[in-house]
Each structure stands twice: as C-alpha cells, then as structure tokens.
Scaffold this active site. Sequence first.
Site, PDB file in Angstrom:
ATOM      1  CE  LYS A  37      23.774  53.535  73.980  1.00 21.57           C
ATOM      2  NZ  LYS A  37      23.606  54.839  74.598  1.00 21.57           N
ATOM      3  NE  ARG A 132      23.044  59.798  80.204  1.00 21.10           N
ATOM      4  CZ  ARG A 132      22.723  59.097  79.145  1.00 21.10           C
ATOM      5  NH1 ARG A 132      21.824  57.962  79.495  1.00 21.10           N
ATOM      6  NH2 ARG A 132      23.037  59.326  78.000  1.00 21.10           N
ATOM      7  CE1 TYR A 244      10.794  26.803  91.775  1.00 22.89           C
ATOM      8  CE2 TYR A 244      11.433  27.880  89.712  1.00 22.89           C
ATOM      9  CZ  TYR A 244      11.565  27.103  90.460  1.00 22.89           C
ATOM     10  OH  TYR A 244      12.749  26.313  90.581  1.00 22.89           O
ATOM     11  CG  MET A 292      18.114  30.359  85.502  1.00 25.84           C
ATOM     12  SD  MET A 292      19.387  29.475  86.383  1.00 25.84           S
ATOM     13  CE  MET A 292      19.128  30.109  87.832  1.00 25.84           C
TER      14      MET A 292
HETATM   15  C1  LIG Z   1      22.380  55.742  73.737  1.00 30.16           C
HETATM   16  C2  LIG Z   1      22.929  57.277  73.384  1.00 30.16           C
HETATM   17  C3  LIG Z   1      22.338  57.563  72.034  1.00 30.16           C
HETATM   18  C4  LIG Z   1      21.269  56.784  71.115  1.00 30.16           C
HETATM   19  O1  LIG Z   1      20.229  56.700  71.746  1.00 30.16           O
HETATM   20  P1  LIG Z   1      18.864  55.990  71.325  1.00 30.16           P
HETATM   21  O2  LIG Z   1      17.882  56.454  72.215  1.00 30.16           O
HETATM   22  O3  LIG Z   1      19.191  54.527  71.381  1.00 30.16           O
HETATM   23  O4  LIG Z   1      18.800  56.372  69.787  1.00 30.16           O
HETATM   24  C5  LIG Z   1      22.732  58.712  71.536  1.00 30.16           C
HETATM   25  N1  LIG Z   1      23.546  59.531  72.197  1.00 30.16           N
HETATM   26  C6  LIG Z   1      23.798  59.038  73.653  1.00 30.16           C
HETATM   27  C7  LIG Z   1      24.671  60.198  74.314  1.00 30.16           C
HETATM   28  C8  LIG Z   1      23.556  57.922  74.061  1.00 30.16           C
HETATM   29  O5  LIG Z   1      23.973  57.576  75.260  1.00 30.16           O
END
Ligand SMILES: *Cc1c(COP(=O)(O)O)cnc(C)c1O
Length: 347
Positions: A37, A132, A244, A292
């Site tokens: 992802k 979640r 800055y 930046m």
């Molecule tokens: C992002 C995610 C993973 C992978 O998690 P890592 O901690 O990066 O190994 C697996 N399962 C779900 C549901 C996730 O959201």
Amino acid sequence: MATGTLTIDLGALTANYRALAAMSSAETSAEASAVVKADGYGLGAALVAKTLAKAGARRFFVATAEEGVTIRQTLGQGPEINVFSGHMAGDTTLIRNAHLTPMLNAPEQLTRHQNALPDHPFGVQLNTGMNRLGFEPADWAACRDHTTNATLLMSHLACADMADHPQNAAQLSAFHALTAGTDTPKSLAATGGTLLGPDYHFDLTRPGIGLYGGAPFIDAQPVVRLSLPIIQTRDVAQGETIGYAATYTTQTPRKIATLSAGYADGLIRAMSSNATLWHGDTPCPLVGRVSMDLLTVDITDCTDTPEHLDILGPHQTIDTLAAAANTIGYEILTSLGRRYTRKVITP
Ligand SMILES: *Cc1c(COP(=O)(O)O)cnc(C)c1O
C-alpha cells in the site's frame, strides 16, 4: 545536480521477504503475502511489487481499489490482490475489471459486494479490538452464514510491535473465538505479529514495513539510502545564528554546509536541530530549522570537504532518523519526496 539520490536495494527487499516468509512457514507452513500500500511504502508500487513477486510473493495487499488497479497492471493476472478498505461505493468496476479481492469491513459492504458482484471473490476483516476496520462481532455473527465462500478471514493487531503487551494475546483469543469452526483461511499478523511467533501466523502473514527494512524487524537489511548534495559551505563565526527564526546560535566558529533537500522532500520540520547526517563515519548534526528545499548541517568535524552527506545509510536507518523527529520509520518512508533521483540496485 542539486537533487538528492535515493537508492533502493532490491536485493535487500528480496532478502527481507524471504526471511519473513521463512519465519512464517517455519512451524505452521503459513504463506507470507506482501503489503504494498501507499505506493509500496513510498518506494514505488510497481518496482516493489515486481520484485516481491519474483521473490515468491503470490498475494498482495493494498489500501484502496485504485492502488489495486496499479498493482494488477504491473503484475498481470495470477497474483491475488486484496484491498483493506473493502468494497466502497464506486469501487465495483475497479474490483471487477482488475479482479481485486476486497476485504469487507461491515454488513453494508457485504450487501454491496454480493448485490453488485455475486460471484466475485471477497475476504472478511474482523474487529478483534483495534477498533479501526472490520466487522463487529455481533454483525459478524449475523452475517457469517452468508460468507462461507470468503477467501480469507483477517484481523489486525494494535500492539504487535510491543511483544509483551497484553492486547496481543487478547486479540489472538478474540480472533480464535470469532473464526472457530470455519475452514476459511485466516490471517492475523503483519510484520510485528509475524515476529510474535507461530501462534500468530495462521495461514497467511501480511508483512509490510519489515520488507522495507523497518522496525520491529530488527534483523532486516536496510533497503534505502538517501544521499544529499551540498550546494554551498561557509565559515560561521561564534555567536551567529543559522536558518529561519534564528533558532540555532553557534557557540564556537563552525563550518556549515547547505544541502539540497527539505521538508518538501519528506525531511520533516520536526528534524530541525535534531537529526544527524553522515560523511562516511563522521556524524554531522543538522543545525537550525529545516526549510522547504534546504538543510543546514555542521560539517566542522569533517577532515575533508564532502560533496554530499547521507541522511539514510549505513549509520542511520529509517527508524533512527524517525526517532530524531519523534515519529516512526513508516512515516519517514512514505513521506520520501518525488524530487530525488531514484537509483535501483538489482541483485
Ligand atoms: C499496513 C497493514 C499491514 C502491514 O503492516 P506492517 O506493520 O507494515 O507490517 C498489515 N495488515 C494491515 C491491516 C495493515 O493495515
């Protein structure tokens, strides 16, 4: 050239997948999928997915159907591509055409999926305590008779990077209770859960961050190196300020380098006066605010004048850099900007 160089080591990525896959299969013969992802955790979804497919991954996870389409275009037919967000309104065409497998999260998603694509595969995500994503236990009890053709039952651990946290065992037993009596393949562990041991592996593990060299997989091989060019150096007298808001004042005469990269490249402002860059084995502190496009770094201790400094490399992982900015390696990786020249090391 004033762009930093981000080097991505595909050999390390492959080795990390194989190590996590070996761990997954050791006692339970669980298969390791690959989570790709957020554009492959910032490293490039196509590059990462192709490499992991070559390394042996046959199942991939993404956050959204749109990400799934990209992975399908890259990998072609064959690998299973699972979508954590499930089947959202507007996803049907993407799911059907790219042959994605949504992980359904609630009764509404189950209804939407079965109405729109009655013969199309799906998995089910269950809430075991993270609150979640996933079916609530009562909703699952009401729906589970309609999900006997699910390809996967999964849940996600909230505290897997803290091996001693009591919530791990609590979620494990909740997952056992919710999935008792089904033959459907099951998955609970991401990287952290994979490291918790075989009790957590079930049929499929879902490592993400460990593939890319991040904690909690401390034995991971580092996958990224980030080297930043120095545009200019100057001698700064005692008592002057740098950057800055004049937040940093020199206590003695210092040699300061100005580097081409800043918060627009993912080197977040929280690193100001906290992070360290490296010239070989010499640590060079970041001084003053991150701008930046620019960083100011104290190179007084360098015996020669470097042309570039490493902010990620042999002396600094994504996790040590993250600690300097009070964040996590995941955020460092997924924030890496578009302006770097990306170089790939192939094994
Ligand atoms: C992002 C995610 C993973 C992978 O998690 P890592 O901690 O990066 O190994 C697996 N399962 C779900 C549901 C996730 O959201």
